[in-house]
Design a protein around this motif. Structure first.
Motif, short mmCIF file in Angstrom:
data_model
loop_
_atom_site.label_atom_id
_atom_site.label_comp_id
_atom_site.label_asym_id
_atom_site.label_seq_id
_atom_site.Cartn_x
_atom_site.Cartn_y
_atom_site.Cartn_z
N SER A 92 0.87 -1.37 0.09
CA SER A 92 0.06 0.02 0.14
C SER A 92 0.83 1.13 -0.19
CB SER A 92 -0.82 0.04 1.25
OG SER A 92 -0.21 -0.02 2.26
N ASP A 93 2.11 1.38 0.25
CA ASP A 93 2.97 2.43 0.32
C ASP A 93 3.33 2.87 -1.21
OD1 ASP A 93 4.84 4.09 0.93
OD2 ASP A 93 6.42 2.91 1.93
N LEU A 94 3.15 4.14 -1.39
CA LEU A 94 3.29 4.72 -2.55
C LEU A 94 4.58 5.38 -2.82
CD1 LEU A 94 -0.11 6.81 -2.64
CD2 LEU A 94 0.33 4.50 -3.64
N THR A 95 5.41 5.31 -1.86
CA THR A 95 7.07 6.00 -1.96
C THR A 95 7.75 5.04 -2.63
OG1 THR A 95 7.43 5.38 0.45
CG2 THR A 95 6.34 7.48 -0.05
N ASP A 96 8.81 5.47 -3.08
CA ASP A 96 10.04 4.73 -3.40
C ASP A 96 10.75 4.25 -2.26
OD1 ASP A 96 9.90 4.96 -6.24
OD2 ASP A 96 10.28 7.05 -6.25
#
Length: 315
Positions: free
Chosen positions: A60-64
């Motif tokens: 669910s994490d949208l970061t790199d």
């Protein structure tokens, strides 16, 4: 009107991907939706596949996050096994077809095929004709005979002398006695191949262009004969003229004269002629010419240009 890429963050684009993926759109459809709103270069289709795989795996994490560039789920042991089974069933499968079958990204399919399974795609080796068992037996028998004659048959002729004027002579091997030749069509214009036109360039150099050119329709028949020491005879026929038995015998007359001039003593020691089984070569008139001058015909298996002795010496 499509929005500009700079006005949107990566996290927002990925959120849209997660939303559309939850609506059961496939990665290709999601990619088209993103391009229609954010512009053509908003994100690559490969990246859309990558993020869809992550979301379907529960991320669910949208970061790199560092080290997330590789999808563990897509390259799982089960997927590796399934890819191997697919390739075993069809060796011509392409990565995008594998990806579509297993519902993984093309990048993951490519990684499994090349990195995990170490496959490499190669073209089949071209051969002139599929040989029968009889053809293969002929090849074996003739190869043995050629080797035997090459090792055992040596004859001496020549005019080599030392400083005192004494005749020394020199060896002429079995291969030196062979004369071979063939006919081919010569086009008035033969275009340069793509490989022949390759040039060196820097990364910043413009891409070279090559326009397609067809071989000319006009052509003439050419005949060439040679031995292990070089070309003996080359001639071309008149436009519209082709080879028949009578014309081939005329060519053999010219070849005999060329051997007399260029290879002194070989006509006396004997000539071994190698040519194919074309009709002008096997006609009764041609056979009569060869018997008249006692030229030996070297046996050669059908559909086997790789076994021509003088071809082997050239390569």
């Amino acid at each position: 009107m499509a929005a500009h890429l700079e006005t949107w963050s990566k996290e927002e684009i990925r959120a849209v991907i997660r939303f559309l993926n939850a609506k059961s759109l496939n990665p290709t459809e999601i990619h088209k939706e993103l391009q229609s709103v954010y512009g053509e270069h908003v994100i690559s289709r490969t990246q859309v596949y990558h993020w869809c795989n992550l979301f379907e795996a529960g991320h669910s994490d949208l970061t790199d996050r560092e080290g997330r560039g590789r999808s563990i789920i897509a390259t799982s042991e089960d997927n590796v096994k399934r890819v191997d089974e697919l390739i075993s069933q069809d060796r011509r499968l392409k990565p995008h077809e594998i990806a579509s079958s297993l519902e993984i990204s093309e990048t993951s399919a490519h990684r499994i095929v090349f990195d995990e399974l170490s496959y490499r795609k190669v073209s089949a080796r071209w051969v002139p004709k599929q040989l029968t068992d009889n053809h293969k037996e002929q090849r074996l028998d003739i190869c043995r005979e050629l080797l035997r004659r090459s090792r055992c048959s040596r004859r001496v002729h020549g005019h080599t002398v030392n400083t005192g004027g004494d005749f020394l002579g020199y060896d002429v091997t079995f291969l030196d006695s062979i004369v071979t030749g063939d006919e081919t069509w010569l086009h008035h214009c033969t275009p340069e191949t793509k490989q022949d036109s390759m040039t060196w360039k820097h990364p910043s150099s413009p891409v070279a262009k090559k326009f397609k050119v067809m071989r000319s329709a006009k052509k003439i028949m050419g005949t060439v004969f040679w031995d292990s020491r070089g070309v003996l005879l080359f001639e071309t026929l008149q436009p519209g003229e082709t080879i028949n038995a009578a014309r081939y015998c005329q060519t053999l007359d010219k070849l005999r004269e060329a051997i007399r001039r260029k290879r002194p003593g070989q006509l006396t020691n004997g000539v071994i002629l190698q040519h194919d089984n074309a009709t002008p070569h096997t006609a009764r008139v041609t056979q009569g010419w060869l018997e008249k001058y006692r030229w030996e015909i070297l046996p050669h298996p059908p559909h086997s240009p790789d076994l021509a002795p003088l071809w082997a010496t050239e390569t």
